[in-house]
Motif scaffolding. Structure first.
Motif, PDB file in Angstrom:
ATOM      1  N   LYS A 191      24.322  -7.720  41.557  1.00 14.81           N
ATOM      2  CA  LYS A 191      25.006  -8.108  42.791  1.00 14.81           C
ATOM      3  C   LYS A 191      25.811  -9.384  42.559  1.00 14.81           C
ATOM      4  O   LYS A 191      25.482 -10.199  41.695  1.00 14.81           O
ATOM      5  CB  LYS A 191      23.993  -8.357  43.916  1.00 14.81           C
ATOM      6  N   ILE A 192      26.831  -9.575  43.366  1.00 14.90           N
ATOM      7  CA  ILE A 192      27.658 -10.777  43.258  1.00 14.90           C
ATOM      8  C   ILE A 192      26.856 -12.020  43.613  1.00 14.90           C
ATOM      9  O   ILE A 192      27.227 -13.145  43.247  1.00 14.90           O
ATOM     10  CB  ILE A 192      28.908 -10.654  44.153  1.00 14.90           C
ATOM     11  N   THR A 193      25.721 -11.847  44.305  1.00 16.98           N
ATOM     12  CA  THR A 193      24.883 -12.984  44.694  1.00 16.98           C
ATOM     13  C   THR A 193      24.024 -13.506  43.541  1.00 16.98           C
ATOM     14  O   THR A 193      23.379 -14.545  43.680  1.00 16.98           O
ATOM     15  CB  THR A 193      23.968 -12.576  45.856  1.00 16.98           C
ATOM     16  N   ALA A 194      23.990 -12.802  42.411  1.00 22.22           N
ATOM     17  CA  ALA A 194      23.216 -13.271  41.254  1.00 22.22           C
ATOM     18  C   ALA A 194      23.923 -14.436  40.585  1.00 22.22           C
ATOM     19  O   ALA A 194      25.159 -14.550  40.642  1.00 22.22           O
ATOM     20  CB  ALA A 194      23.027 -12.126  40.261  1.00 22.22           C
ATOM     21  N   PRO A 195      23.169 -15.329  39.928  1.00 23.40           N
ATOM     22  CA  PRO A 195      23.816 -16.420  39.184  1.00 23.40           C
ATOM     23  C   PRO A 195      24.807 -15.866  38.175  1.00 23.40           C
ATOM     24  O   PRO A 195      24.535 -14.873  37.491  1.00 23.40           O
ATOM     25  CB  PRO A 195      22.636 -17.118  38.492  1.00 23.40           C
ATOM     26  N   PHE A 196      25.964 -16.489  38.072  1.00 21.49           N
ATOM     27  CA  PHE A 196      27.010 -15.986  37.185  1.00 21.49           C
ATOM     28  C   PHE A 196      26.571 -15.980  35.720  1.00 21.49           C
ATOM     29  O   PHE A 196      27.043 -15.165  34.929  1.00 21.49           O
ATOM     30  CB  PHE A 196      28.279 -16.814  37.347  1.00 21.49           C
ATOM     31  N   LEU A 265      11.864   2.710  43.610  1.00 22.45           N
ATOM     32  CA  LEU A 265      12.689   2.210  44.706  1.00 22.45           C
ATOM     33  C   LEU A 265      12.429   0.730  44.991  1.00 22.45           C
ATOM     34  O   LEU A 265      13.301   0.031  45.510  1.00 22.45           O
ATOM     35  CB  LEU A 265      12.428   3.028  45.977  1.00 22.45           C
ATOM     36  N   LEU A 266      11.235   0.265  44.647  1.00 21.39           N
ATOM     37  CA  LEU A 266      10.842  -1.096  45.013  1.00 21.39           C
ATOM     38  C   LEU A 266      11.160  -2.156  43.965  1.00 21.39           C
ATOM     39  O   LEU A 266      11.447  -3.298  44.302  1.00 21.39           O
ATOM     40  CB  LEU A 266       9.332  -1.136  45.295  1.00 21.39           C
ATOM     41  N   VAL A 267      11.092  -1.793  42.680  1.00 24.11           N
ATOM     42  CA  VAL A 267      11.032  -2.826  41.650  1.00 24.11           C
ATOM     43  C   VAL A 267      12.294  -3.680  41.582  1.00 24.11           C
ATOM     44  O   VAL A 267      12.234  -4.847  41.175  1.00 24.11           O
ATOM     45  CB  VAL A 267      10.696  -2.203  40.283  1.00 24.11           C
ATOM     46  N   SER A 268      13.454  -3.145  41.976  1.00 23.65           N
ATOM     47  CA  SER A 268      14.666  -3.977  41.960  1.00 23.65           C
ATOM     48  C   SER A 268      15.122  -4.364  43.355  1.00 23.65           C
ATOM     49  O   SER A 268      16.158  -5.005  43.504  1.00 23.65           O
ATOM     50  CB  SER A 268      15.809  -3.235  41.250  1.00 23.65           C
ATOM     51  N   LEU A 269      14.347  -3.990  44.379  1.00 21.64           N
ATOM     52  CA  LEU A 269      14.789  -4.228  45.756  1.00 21.64           C
ATOM     53  C   LEU A 269      15.026  -5.709  46.028  1.00 21.64           C
ATOM     54  O   LEU A 269      16.036  -6.089  46.629  1.00 21.64           O
ATOM     55  CB  LEU A 269      13.756  -3.669  46.733  1.00 21.64           C
ATOM     56  N   PHE A 270      14.098  -6.536  45.603  1.00 23.67           N
ATOM     57  CA  PHE A 270      14.228  -7.986  45.791  1.00 23.67           C
ATOM     58  C   PHE A 270      14.778  -8.569  44.490  1.00 23.67           C
ATOM     59  O   PHE A 270      14.079  -9.249  43.733  1.00 23.67           O
ATOM     60  CB  PHE A 270      12.885  -8.587  46.169  1.00 23.67           C
ATOM     61  N   ALA A 271      16.042  -8.283  44.245  1.00 22.56           N
ATOM     62  CA  ALA A 271      16.639  -8.540  42.934  1.00 22.56           C
ATOM     63  C   ALA A 271      16.590 -10.004  42.535  1.00 22.56           C
ATOM     64  O   ALA A 271      16.444 -10.331  41.349  1.00 22.56           O
ATOM     65  CB  ALA A 271      18.084  -8.038  42.925  1.00 22.56           C
ATOM     66  N   ALA A 272      16.726 -10.903  43.485  1.00 20.27           N
ATOM     67  CA  ALA A 272      16.721 -12.325  43.155  1.00 20.27           C
ATOM     68  C   ALA A 272      15.335 -12.814  42.743  1.00 20.27           C
ATOM     69  O   ALA A 272      15.204 -13.833  42.081  1.00 20.27           O
ATOM     70  CB  ALA A 272      17.214 -13.145  44.350  1.00 20.27           C
ATOM     71  N   ASP A 273      14.296 -12.061  43.107  1.00 20.17           N
ATOM     72  CA  ASP A 273      12.923 -12.485  42.844  1.00 20.17           C
ATOM     73  C   ASP A 273      12.260 -11.734  41.695  1.00 20.17           C
ATOM     74  O   ASP A 273      11.287 -12.223  41.119  1.00 20.17           O
ATOM     75  CB  ASP A 273      12.070 -12.303  44.110  1.00 20.17           C
ATOM     76  N   PHE A 274      12.756 -10.541  41.357  1.00 20.25           N
ATOM     77  CA  PHE A 274      12.052  -9.705  40.380  1.00 20.25           C
ATOM     78  C   PHE A 274      12.995  -9.084  39.347  1.00 20.25           C
ATOM     79  O   PHE A 274      12.766  -7.959  38.911  1.00 20.25           O
ATOM     80  CB  PHE A 274      11.275  -8.598  41.106  1.00 20.25           C
ATOM     81  N   LEU A 275      14.010  -9.810  38.923  1.00 20.74           N
ATOM     82  CA  LEU A 275      14.922  -9.261  37.922  1.00 20.74           C
ATOM     83  C   LEU A 275      14.217  -8.972  36.592  1.00 20.74           C
ATOM     84  O   LEU A 275      14.362  -7.871  36.049  1.00 20.74           O
ATOM     85  CB  LEU A 275      16.111 -10.192  37.708  1.00 20.74           C
ATOM     86  N   PRO A 276      13.436  -9.888  36.006  1.00 22.14           N
ATOM     87  CA  PRO A 276      12.798  -9.565  34.720  1.00 22.14           C
ATOM     88  C   PRO A 276      11.815  -8.408  34.828  1.00 22.14           C
ATOM     89  O   PRO A 276      11.645  -7.645  33.875  1.00 22.14           O
ATOM     90  CB  PRO A 276      12.098 -10.871  34.322  1.00 22.14           C
TER      91      PRO A 276
END
Length: 761
Positions: A191-196, A265-276
């Motif tokens: 997402k564009i909201t991720a750190p560049f 469906l869940l593991v990437s839903l909160f992308a800012a918190d669970f990317l790794p």
């Protein structure tokens, strides 16, 4: 005393067995998933004995393969499965989704830790070399098992996936919940909201999802291919994102399949918190499993179409395919953490990657073919506590037996006198059946909670049975009741395993979500009055271009002075969000419009044009200087203008507001809000995206970029126009959607005009 003891035992044992339905809150706290050693042949679930009706009004429900708690859990999973694919309509499930994700991570980690020297846990300390060796060893093990399988089959052994064609068709249908979310574990990243600084990592990982979606070619889309297979076998299942799909009439009743689909469906839903964690899940899931190759062979033997599975055998290869790409993304993340914050941060990143890997490994994704289920083999007593309880009751049975000969009271399937017959009680199966039935006597025995069980209260001081059991015997019975709830795991296990500070769903809810960096943020997206009032007049001033003008068009704008960067930059860095969420749900992308949007997003991220094959590691290996997307071009604009290069979207907005450009920052936030409801706002977002093509062409005609970057931007714009022309095909025939499309274009065109100093009405 013996008569008193017999009487007291009668009081306890006279209560009939009733089947306990577990509360929803406890469903997530039980460890039911077995760690997957070989995904197609995990242990079959234990079959509990049937319980007969008792003589009183209370009823005892038979405990079958799928007990009530399991069925209740599956129905809950089905409900979430539907709502997560229609998230914008059900934003209230986010806290529940957070809790369930943590629970699944904790459950699978706890299960894996029972064998700490096996699997991914055998790599306590990460190095790129050790990880590569581990994954290669896993791949080698699979190929050896495949050779052994082929040898068995050649020697005349039967099939190991399906008994016959009918069962294979049943299996394919039952697998649909997982196959219809193929790629969802990466659906919310990039997402564009991720750190560049993470863009190259999320982009390379998202490429795996892009290939799952056919790189924008519908015929190659994995969900589309599986849906075609469902039609071939006349499965009768509806679209995977509809409420009808989860209806019981379709008999999609394999609990572990729904659970595995939900994890995806869940593991990437909160992308800012669970990317790794998503990257680790991807690395495990893209490894080549044995069952996949078996499935191909046996479907071919049964004259069923194996192409979906053939596709995965080839595209997931560890040299140039998804397995290699997945490892590369995970390694890049860990090394990025090391570079930014040191070895300790890298170690924590590794633990989080491991947690995601374990989540994928710990949840079997395939059904169990009924004819090939292995018979349940249960040793008894099953543990030391159970052996001690049996010893206690075996010693007391002769004392309490014959006094109850006239009793009609039953404990489950037998009368009390039948249970306590000394010769019968000497049989191990009899003992096991007795304990199973007794364990269901609520409120006397509440599985997993001795403190709530009436039996223990009556055995305590001032209870009616005080003194009939020794203190040691009472402690044994208490321990037995507590262990009945199953091998409980600590719901906080994930947090302790990764070393992260715990964040509960309540804390997350209290923590105000910032739409510039958090995801998903489903805030109110009602239109601002200013935007609504101006839309009609803007549409008249800048009508939507006719279809012919939307393809292969490169307006020859003259070189113009540098535009208003304080207004342009918030618009530039935010507008890639417009169509990002359209592809988060794989089933919704299996359409011509969805495929066109995939191609547009690929252009935005700097992927090369789609070819007849798959790029695979070719994309990963491209020099960084050649991977130029909209974010990279925005950073170049800042660099050439002498502006500090932003680290993320929030920094872009802070800079704009600091320069007095609140209007542009406000509009940028509005776009983000719209984008998080892609179904509701689809036509509006497509109109806005069309206006942004003009933005790209104008910037390409300015002096903001180098000549080579201008060419790159014009190529992006051309690919956008091609994709958007497909998206528009169905819009002109629908008055409401056409109006929203034109309105989006008008609003976007107004913002583009402001960036270039055009007077606004």
């Amino acid at each position: 005393m013996s008569l008193l003891l017999q009487t007291l035992l009668l009081v306890v044992l006279a209560f009939a067995a009733v089947r306990a339905c577990e509360a929803v809150a406890r469903l997530f706290a039980r460890s039911r998933a077995r760690r997957r050693l070989d995904v197609e042949s995990p242990s079959s679930p234990a079959i509990k004995p049937t319980i007969d009706e008792k003589d009183s009004a209370a009823q005892a429900v038979p405990a079958l393969e799928q007990d009530n708690a399991q069925l209740e859990e599956m129905q809950l999973h089905k409900d979430l499965y539907f709502k997560l694919q229609n998230l914008e309509q059900y934003p209230g499930i986010l806290p529940q989704s957070w809790d369930l994700l943590i629970s699944l991570l904790s459950e699978t980690v706890a299960d894996a830790q029972k064998q700490p020297n096996s699997g991914i846990l055998s790599l306590s300390n990460y190095t790129r070399e050790s990880l590569a060796m581990f994954l290669q060893a896993e791949n080698d093990k699979t190929t050896q098992q495949w050779e052994q399988y082929l040898a068995r089959r050649k020697a005349g052994s039967p099939k190991e996936m399906f008994g016959d064609r009918k069962e294979a068709e049943w299996w394919l249908k039952q697998a649909a919940p997982v196959k219809y979310v193929d790629g969802a574990w990466l659906g919310h990243i990039n997402k564009i909201t991720a750190p560049f600084a993470l863009r190259h990592i999320t982009k390379n990982a998202w490429q795996v999802m892009s290939e799952e979606l056919g790189d924008g070619d519908l015929s190659k889309n994995h969900v589309h291919v599986y849906r075609a297979l469902m039609e071939e076998i006349d499965s009768g299942v509806p679209d995977g994102d509809t409420i009808d799909f989860i209806h019981s009439r379709h008999e999609l009743n394999e609990p572990r399949v729904w659970k595995a689909a939900l994890a995806q469906l869940l593991v990437s839903l909160f992308a800012a918190d669970f990317l790794p964690e998503a990257l680790g899940f991807n690395m495990a899931y893209e490894g080549l499993p044995l069952h996949l190759m078996k499935t191909v062979k046996e479907l071919e033997e049964l004259k069923l179409n194996p192409y979906y599975f053939v596709l995965h055998v080839s595209i997931d290869n560890a040299d140039s395919g998804h397995a290699a790409m997945a490892m590369d993304a995970a390694v890049d993340y860990i090394e990025q953490a090391r570079k930014a914050s040191g070895d300790e941060a890298a170690h924590q990143a590794w633990k989080r990657v491991q947690a995601g890997f374990i989540l994928a490994e710990g949840l079997p994704t395939t059904p169990e073919s009924p004819s090939l289920k292995k018979p349940v083999s249960v040793s008894f007593p099953r543990n030391d506590t159970e052996a001690a309880v049996v010893k206690i009751f075996k010693a007391k049975a002769p004392v309490a037996h014959k006094i109850h000969c006239s009793s009609r009271l039953r404990i489950g399937r037998h009368t009390l006198v039948e249970w306590l017959e000394p010769k019968a009680f000497a049989d191990k199966q009899w003992q096991m059946d007795f304990l199973n039935d007794l364990s269901n006597c609520r409120p006397w025995v509440i599985a997993g909670s001795s403190e709530k069980s009436r039996l223990i209260r009556e055995l305590a001081w001032e209870g009616k049975m005080f003194g009939s059991f020794t203190q040691t015997e009472v402690e044994v019975v208490k321990r037995w009741i507590d262990e009945l709830g199953g091998p409980a795991f600590d719901a906080k296990r994930y947090w302790s395993f990764t070393g992260r500070e715990e964040i509960t769903s309540a804390q997350r809810l209290d923590r105000k979500q910032d739409i510039l960096c958090d995801y998903p943020v489903l805030q109110d997206d009602d239109d601002d009055d200013d935007l609504s009032k101006s839309a009609a007049s803007q549409a008249q001033l800048h009508p939507f271009p006719p279809p012919a003008a939307t393809t292969h068009s490169r307006p020859n704008y003259p070189i113009i002075p540098t535009p208003n960067l304080t207004h342009l930059l918030p618009l530039w860095f935010t507008h890639p969000c417009l169509l990002e969420s359209h592809v988060s749900v794989p089933f919704k992308v299996a359409t011509p419009t969805g495929s066109a949007i995939v191609r547009l997003l690929r252009a935005h991220s700097g992927f090369e044009r789609e070819g007849p094959g798959v790029a695979g590691m070719d994309e990963v290996r491209r020099p960084a200087a050649d991977v130029v997307g909209l974010v990279e071009l925005g950073v170049e604009i800042c660099r050439r203008a002498g502006i500090k290069e932003p680290k993320d979207l929030r920094e872009v907005m802070e800079e704009a507001v600091g320069e007095g450009e609140r209007e542009g920052a406000t509009f940028a936030r509005k776009m983000l809000g719209w984008s998080m409801r892609p179904m509701k706002n689809e036509a509006l977002l497509l109109g806005l995206s069309t206006a942004c093509v003009e933005l790209h062409e104008r910037v390409a005609a300015s002096d903001l970029l180098s000549p080579s970057s201008r060419d790159v931007l014009l190529q992006i714009a051309e690919r956008e126009r091609e994709s958007l022309s497909v998206c528009r095909e169905g819009i002109d025939k629908d008055g409401a959607r056409h109006g929203a499309f034109c309105r989006g274009y008008a609003i976007g065109r107004r913002e583009v005009g402001r960036s270039f100093g055009e007077a606004q009405p």
